[in-house]
Design a protein around this motif. Sequence first.
Motif, PDB file in Angstrom:
ATOM      1  N   UNK A 110      -3.863   5.335   6.695  1.00 25.92           N
ATOM      2  CA  UNK A 110      -3.839   4.302   5.725  1.00 25.92           C
ATOM      3  C   UNK A 110      -3.001   4.991   4.774  1.00 25.92           C
ATOM      4  N   UNK A 111      -3.453   6.195   4.333  1.00 31.83           N
ATOM      5  CA  UNK A 111      -2.589   6.768   3.096  1.00 31.83           C
ATOM      6  C   UNK A 111      -1.030   7.019   3.572  1.00 31.83           C
ATOM      7  N   UNK A 112      -0.673   7.163   4.870  1.00 30.55           N
ATOM      8  CA  UNK A 112       0.517   7.334   5.206  1.00 30.55           C
ATOM      9  C   UNK A 112       1.212   6.078   5.235  1.00 30.55           C
ATOM     10  N   UNK A 113       0.525   4.738   5.460  1.00 31.53           N
ATOM     11  CA  UNK A 113       1.361   3.535   5.218  1.00 31.53           C
ATOM     12  C   UNK A 113       1.493   3.350   3.938  1.00 31.53           C
ATOM     13  N   UNK A 114       0.582   3.641   2.981  1.00 37.07           N
ATOM     14  CA  UNK A 114       0.803   3.361   1.743  1.00 37.07           C
ATOM     15  C   UNK A 114       1.914   4.036   1.059  1.00 37.07           C
ATOM     16  N   UNK A 115       2.082   5.555   1.592  1.00 37.67           N
ATOM     17  CA  UNK A 115       3.292   6.430   1.161  1.00 37.67           C
ATOM     18  C   UNK A 115       4.676   5.784   1.765  1.00 37.67           C
ATOM     19  N   UNK A 116       4.393   5.051   2.831  1.00 36.45           N
ATOM     20  CA  UNK A 116       5.732   4.564   3.491  1.00 36.45           C
ATOM     21  C   UNK A 116       6.366   3.223   2.642  1.00 36.45           C
ATOM     22  N   UNK A 117       5.023   2.621   1.984  1.00 36.43           N
ATOM     23  CA  UNK A 117       5.394   1.508   1.137  1.00 36.43           C
ATOM     24  C   UNK A 117       6.104   1.891   0.094  1.00 36.43           C
ATOM     25  N   UNK A 118       5.279   2.975  -0.686  1.00 38.33           N
ATOM     26  CA  UNK A 118       5.856   3.271  -1.819  1.00 38.33           C
ATOM     27  C   UNK A 118       7.187   4.043  -1.887  1.00 38.33           C
ATOM     28  N   UNK A 119       7.763   4.600  -0.763  1.00 34.37           N
ATOM     29  CA  UNK A 119       8.814   5.473  -0.676  1.00 34.37           C
ATOM     30  C   UNK A 119       9.944   4.571   0.054  1.00 34.37           C
ATOM     31  N   UNK A 120       9.503   3.124   0.137  1.00 39.26           N
ATOM     32  CA  UNK A 120      10.662   2.196   0.227  1.00 39.26           C
ATOM     33  C   UNK A 120      11.268   1.658  -0.824  1.00 39.26           C
ATOM     34  N   UNK A 121      12.568   1.022  -0.676  1.00 37.87           N
ATOM     35  CA  UNK A 121      13.307   0.823  -2.066  1.00 37.87           C
ATOM     36  C   UNK A 121      12.892  -0.505  -2.382  1.00 37.87           C
ATOM     37  N   UNK A 122      11.479  -1.096  -2.257  1.00 40.00           N
ATOM     38  CA  UNK A 122      11.222  -2.402  -2.396  1.00 40.00           C
ATOM     39  C   UNK A 122      10.334  -2.835  -3.775  1.00 40.00           C
ATOM     40  N   UNK A 123      10.035  -1.730  -4.178  1.00 42.31           N
ATOM     41  CA  UNK A 123       9.468  -1.821  -5.629  1.00 42.31           C
ATOM     42  C   UNK A 123       7.984  -2.283  -5.311  1.00 42.31           C
ATOM     43  N   UNK A 141       1.578  -2.392  -6.019  1.00 42.60           N
ATOM     44  CA  UNK A 141       0.200  -2.119  -5.798  1.00 42.60           C
ATOM     45  C   UNK A 141       0.101  -1.494  -4.355  1.00 42.60           C
ATOM     46  N   UNK A 142      -0.566  -0.365  -4.210  1.00 40.75           N
ATOM     47  CA  UNK A 142      -0.897   0.256  -2.929  1.00 40.75           C
ATOM     48  C   UNK A 142      -2.525   0.748  -2.718  1.00 40.75           C
ATOM     49  N   UNK A 143      -3.189  -0.124  -2.100  1.00 37.82           N
ATOM     50  CA  UNK A 143      -4.574   0.245  -2.001  1.00 37.82           C
ATOM     51  C   UNK A 143      -4.935   0.185  -0.427  1.00 37.82           C
ATOM     52  N   UNK A 144      -6.194   0.839  -0.424  1.00 32.75           N
ATOM     53  CA  UNK A 144      -6.781   0.980   0.846  1.00 32.75           C
ATOM     54  C   UNK A 144      -8.340   0.614   0.995  1.00 32.75           C
ATOM     55  N   UNK A 145      -8.626  -0.329   1.739  1.00 35.67           N
ATOM     56  CA  UNK A 145      -9.925  -0.845   1.656  1.00 35.67           C
ATOM     57  C   UNK A 145     -10.362  -0.205   2.853  1.00 35.67           C
ATOM     58  N   UNK A 146     -11.672   0.368   2.754  1.00 32.80           N
ATOM     59  CA  UNK A 146     -12.341   0.962   3.918  1.00 32.80           C
ATOM     60  C   UNK A 146     -13.308  -0.064   4.546  1.00 32.80           C
ATOM     61  N   UNK A 154      -1.746   4.368  -4.088  1.00 32.40           N
ATOM     62  CA  UNK A 154      -1.110   5.014  -3.045  1.00 32.40           C
ATOM     63  C   UNK A 154      -2.343   6.175  -2.305  1.00 32.40           C
ATOM     64  N   UNK A 155      -3.519   6.165  -2.571  1.00 32.80           N
ATOM     65  CA  UNK A 155      -4.369   7.317  -2.204  1.00 32.80           C
ATOM     66  C   UNK A 155      -4.669   8.157  -3.503  1.00 32.80           C
ATOM     67  N   UNK A 156      -3.859   8.227  -4.555  1.00 30.62           N
ATOM     68  CA  UNK A 156      -4.039   8.885  -5.612  1.00 30.62           C
ATOM     69  C   UNK A 156      -5.338   8.615  -6.437  1.00 30.62           C
ATOM     70  N   UNK A 157      -5.770   7.307  -6.585  1.00 30.49           N
ATOM     71  CA  UNK A 157      -7.095   7.000  -7.401  1.00 30.49           C
ATOM     72  C   UNK A 157      -8.131   6.714  -6.260  1.00 30.49           C
ATOM     73  N   UNK A 158      -9.251   7.450  -6.303  1.00 31.42           N
ATOM     74  CA  UNK A 158     -10.233   7.272  -5.361  1.00 31.42           C
ATOM     75  C   UNK A 158     -11.573   7.059  -6.013  1.00 31.42           C
ATOM     76  N   UNK A 159     -11.992   5.774  -5.562  1.00 34.75           N
ATOM     77  CA  UNK A 159     -13.449   5.310  -6.282  1.00 34.75           C
ATOM     78  C   UNK A 159     -14.349   5.818  -5.206  1.00 34.75           C
ATOM     79  N   UNK A 160     -15.427   6.603  -5.695  1.00 35.36           N
ATOM     80  CA  UNK A 160     -16.359   6.966  -4.866  1.00 35.36           C
ATOM     81  C   UNK A 160     -17.971   6.445  -5.265  1.00 35.36           C
ATOM     82  N   UNK A 161     -18.673   5.826  -4.317  1.00 34.16           N
ATOM     83  CA  UNK A 161     -20.127   5.581  -4.518  1.00 34.16           C
ATOM     84  C   UNK A 161     -21.305   6.434  -3.824  1.00 34.16           C
TER      85      UNK A 161
END
Lengths: 475, 390
Positions: B199-212, B215-220, B312-319
């Motif tokens: 998932x984090x890899x997919x978010x990175x791919x999105x954020x390193x695309x030229x498409x601006x 929002x890049x979040x990952x729901x578990x 993009x994986x840089x913010x992690x909410x933990x419970x």
Amino acid sequence: MISLPPPKPEILARRDAIVAELHALLPADAVIHEALRMRPYETDGLSAYRQMPLAVVLPSTTDQVAAVMRYCHEQGIRVVPRGAGTSLSGGALPLEDAVVIGLMRMNRILEIDFDDRLAVVEAGVTNLGITKAVEHEGFFYAPDPSSQLACMIGGNVNMNSGGAHCLKYGVTANNLLGLKLVTPTGDIVEVGGDHLDSAGYDWLGLMTGSEGMLGIVTEVTVRILRGPEGARAMLAAFKGTEIAGQAVDAIIGSGIIPVALEFMDKPCIHACEAFAHAGYPLDAEAMLIIEVEGSVAEQDFLLHRIKEICARFDPISLKVATSVEESMAIWKGRKGAFGAVGRISPDYLCMDGTIPTGELPFVLKRIGEMSTQYGLQVANVFHAGDGNLHPLIMFDANDPASFHRAEAFGADILKLCVEVGGCLTGEHGVGVEKRDLMHVQFHPHELDQQRAIKTAFDPAWLLNPHKVFPLTEHA
Amino acid sequence: MSDFIAPADEAGVVAAIQSAIAAREPLSIEGNGSKRGLLRPVQAARGLTTRGLTGITLYKPTELVLSARAGTPMPEIEATLAERGQMLAPEPPDMRGIFGVAEPATIGGLVATNLSGPRRITVGSVRDHLLGIRFVNGAGEVIRSGGRVLKNVTGLDLCKLLAGSHGTLGVLTEVTMKVLPAAEASATLAIAVPDLAAGVKALSAGLTSPFGVTGAALRIDPHGATALLRLEDLSESVRYRGARLREDLASFGDVSLIEDSAGLWRGIRDAEPLGAAEEDAIWRLSVRPSAAPALAAALQAAFGARLLLDWGGGLIWVAGPATEAAHAAVMAATAAARGSFTLFRAPAPMRAALPVMPPEAPALAAIAARVQAALDPFGLFNPGRMRSRP
Ligand SMILES: Cc1cc2nc3c(=O)[nH]c(=O)nc-3n(C[C@H](O)[C@H](O)[C@H](O)COP(=O)(O)OP(=O)(O)OC[C@H]3O[C@@H](n4cnc5c(N)ncnc54)[C@H](O)[C@@H]3O)c2cc1C
Ligand SMILES: Cc1cc2nc3c(=O)[nH]c(=O)nc-3n(C[C@H](O)[C@H](O)[C@H](O)COP(=O)(O)OP(=O)(O)OC[C@H]3O[C@@H](n4cnc5c(N)ncnc54)[C@H](O)[C@@H]3O)c2cc1C
């Protein structure tokens, strides 16, 4: 003329010993003390002011910087940090009793991580050097001061520099993740990191734009961004500055934030056209350069929308670039603006106030009146989207009276900026140049509050003590 | 707290602080003043709330600027901006759900906590959009920093220092924000990924695309995870970029396009998909995105952490359980990742006993103490809120 704090006689008297002791702390070729070799360090981009330092050191590691800082702290020696020396506000101006720490040998790129979108670089890497190191993957470092070929990231951090594209991408402060720095007492500390928004006080934010007064930056972790698919510019020329200002308002009011939105007045258009032959309309009173990003289809669409908006303001000409080359031609004049003005008048002062964009017509009118009053020509180039003005005041350096008039003219412009709700400096910093105007923007107790924070970092006021604040007993 | 002062204007704040100086009595500083659950419990006899300082004082849509008194409720500001198609771009979260409170946040409280939502990854944080402040320092003086223009480097930037300082350096009375046009259209690509690392890899791919991507979040989910990438722009752009990005991301898993995703991102902004139980503690971690998978695995192993990733994986909410052991695991894993954490929600005794944010290096802690003394010489403001004072 600017006054500098009196040198400490005991430091001047010990100069030879200090040079020898610095030699002991650093590699053999890293200490410069001969007048001829120190000459390049006596001034910066504000070349009207000059002062030879006590000595210059060129460390190549953070540990060497820390050793010098500890030594200077113990000995009570003043220190002036220096990057490329392109400051337009005299930020890198030395003191007679100060050691200049030049960061240019710290020019290594330590890490690049495209997936995490960051680069770790030493303070002496040039602004453009970062982009050059990542552009093969389509990335760039966003803040792009016109001086980007020369200026260094450590200088950018300390001046919180902007550029033509900061309307969309923000200034230096918005593109940093972390710093390694040496405190005035010689400790090495890290602030921020390789992630966003650390908990606790925002030291990274406070250090940014602190003009070399709080610490010596040795490493910077910057955000790098993937570039858009493409970018293209258009040019819109108008019959009056007021109507051009209305066009700017209308573009932003429509919900479009172009990546760049630059404004030039008639004298500036003429100067740039004579220099760059960019095809600028010489009959226009004001001209906008507007740049958008995206795929070719997106560019077409956006430029079409902007063109429609501009058409409502009775333009003299609207020229949309149809290729990258045409775009570059449109930018060529703007990018060479300072040089172009330099050809008309070898000496000019570049001012840097910011105003609320709605005040533009009034402010330009007042600047025109002052130009007549002072008998000095002025050309205006301006980041229109964010209200950051760059009036270039032309004078003759061989005539001291002309220089003094230029300084007074500049001060009047900056006072006007503050009066209409703006500020003294949008991106060039206060340095020594605007130091004595700080009371125009701040109350005495507000300046004291800022001084108290400087004291918290630098209790003995040894680091760049003659910058930013009007001189007091501290410096 | 028995005694609560609620001045109606800045002069009232000054007066309250002057009497606190005279009595040498610390104050608990609050925005909407009914929350005691924040960071470390404050030892103060009296409280000072800025909820009485309300009202938008300046709004110039074409100059992209809005000023408001510190106690102005966020919903009022958001509604005013929405009328002109504008927004606070960092997308500040609404934490009423997480904390089970009724009162909305104030703009002053927002600045003092510097909490940003999903769009932070592209547009910057609340403090990046803070143009100017007025505050009262611990000597009872009104101090201004910044202004109402978009570019300003005049003097030391106290806006940055006060943002996120949790009321420990001064009482904000008015703030000026940069505002931006809200996008005409938005859409979200949802990618079903096998696990968090993918998932984090997919978010990175999105954020390193030229498409601006904005929002890049990952729901578990119970059997995998969903990577969510948002596009916001003119409708033509969203359509075009959505199609291009979809092609680029196909290798990561099944991609679906969600046309109307405003509610989805509101939920992520407010950490709803974290699904924290009422008795759970909540931590908010900031790390380098590529460090997230290992960190997440460590916390899942240590106490079966529930997770939600943003930025993009840089913010992690933990419970997880509100225990010292769980907290120790969070601290260790965050330190190993060279990241930062806040103990975001926990019972008062836990927050009083444990560090709620990472310790500062000694050289920096010494500077921090001096900076604090420079702004609050009598130690009046929120003593002990961020760190226990020596
Ligand atoms: C032609 C021209 C065009 C320009 N265009 C722009 C522009 O578009 N936008 C803009 O914002 N500026 C512009 N500038 C101004 C200047 O380039 C910037 O202020 C730049 O950031 C200065 O970088 P430098 O490396 O030259 O720093 P210097 O001039 O050497 O130093 C700048 C300040 O930072 C301090 N400093 C430098 N390095 C460090 C360090 N490592 N640690 C601590 N303190 C340090 C110095 O003491 C000084 O106060 C321009 C200048 C010129 C000459
Ligand atoms: C680590 C953390 C923990 C949180 N815990 C809680 C919680 O337990 N309960 C809850 O309801 N929300 C909590 N929040 C959410 C946060 O309070 C809200 O999101 C909102 O931003 C602030 O709401 P408020 O305006 O009512 O301020 P408050 O919640 O009253 O205050 C928030 C913080 O800002 C400071 N502050 C507020 N106004 C000013 C001002 N004018 N000048 C200076 N400082 C000021 C306060 O001292 C406090 O430290 C937390 C946020 C964070 C970052």
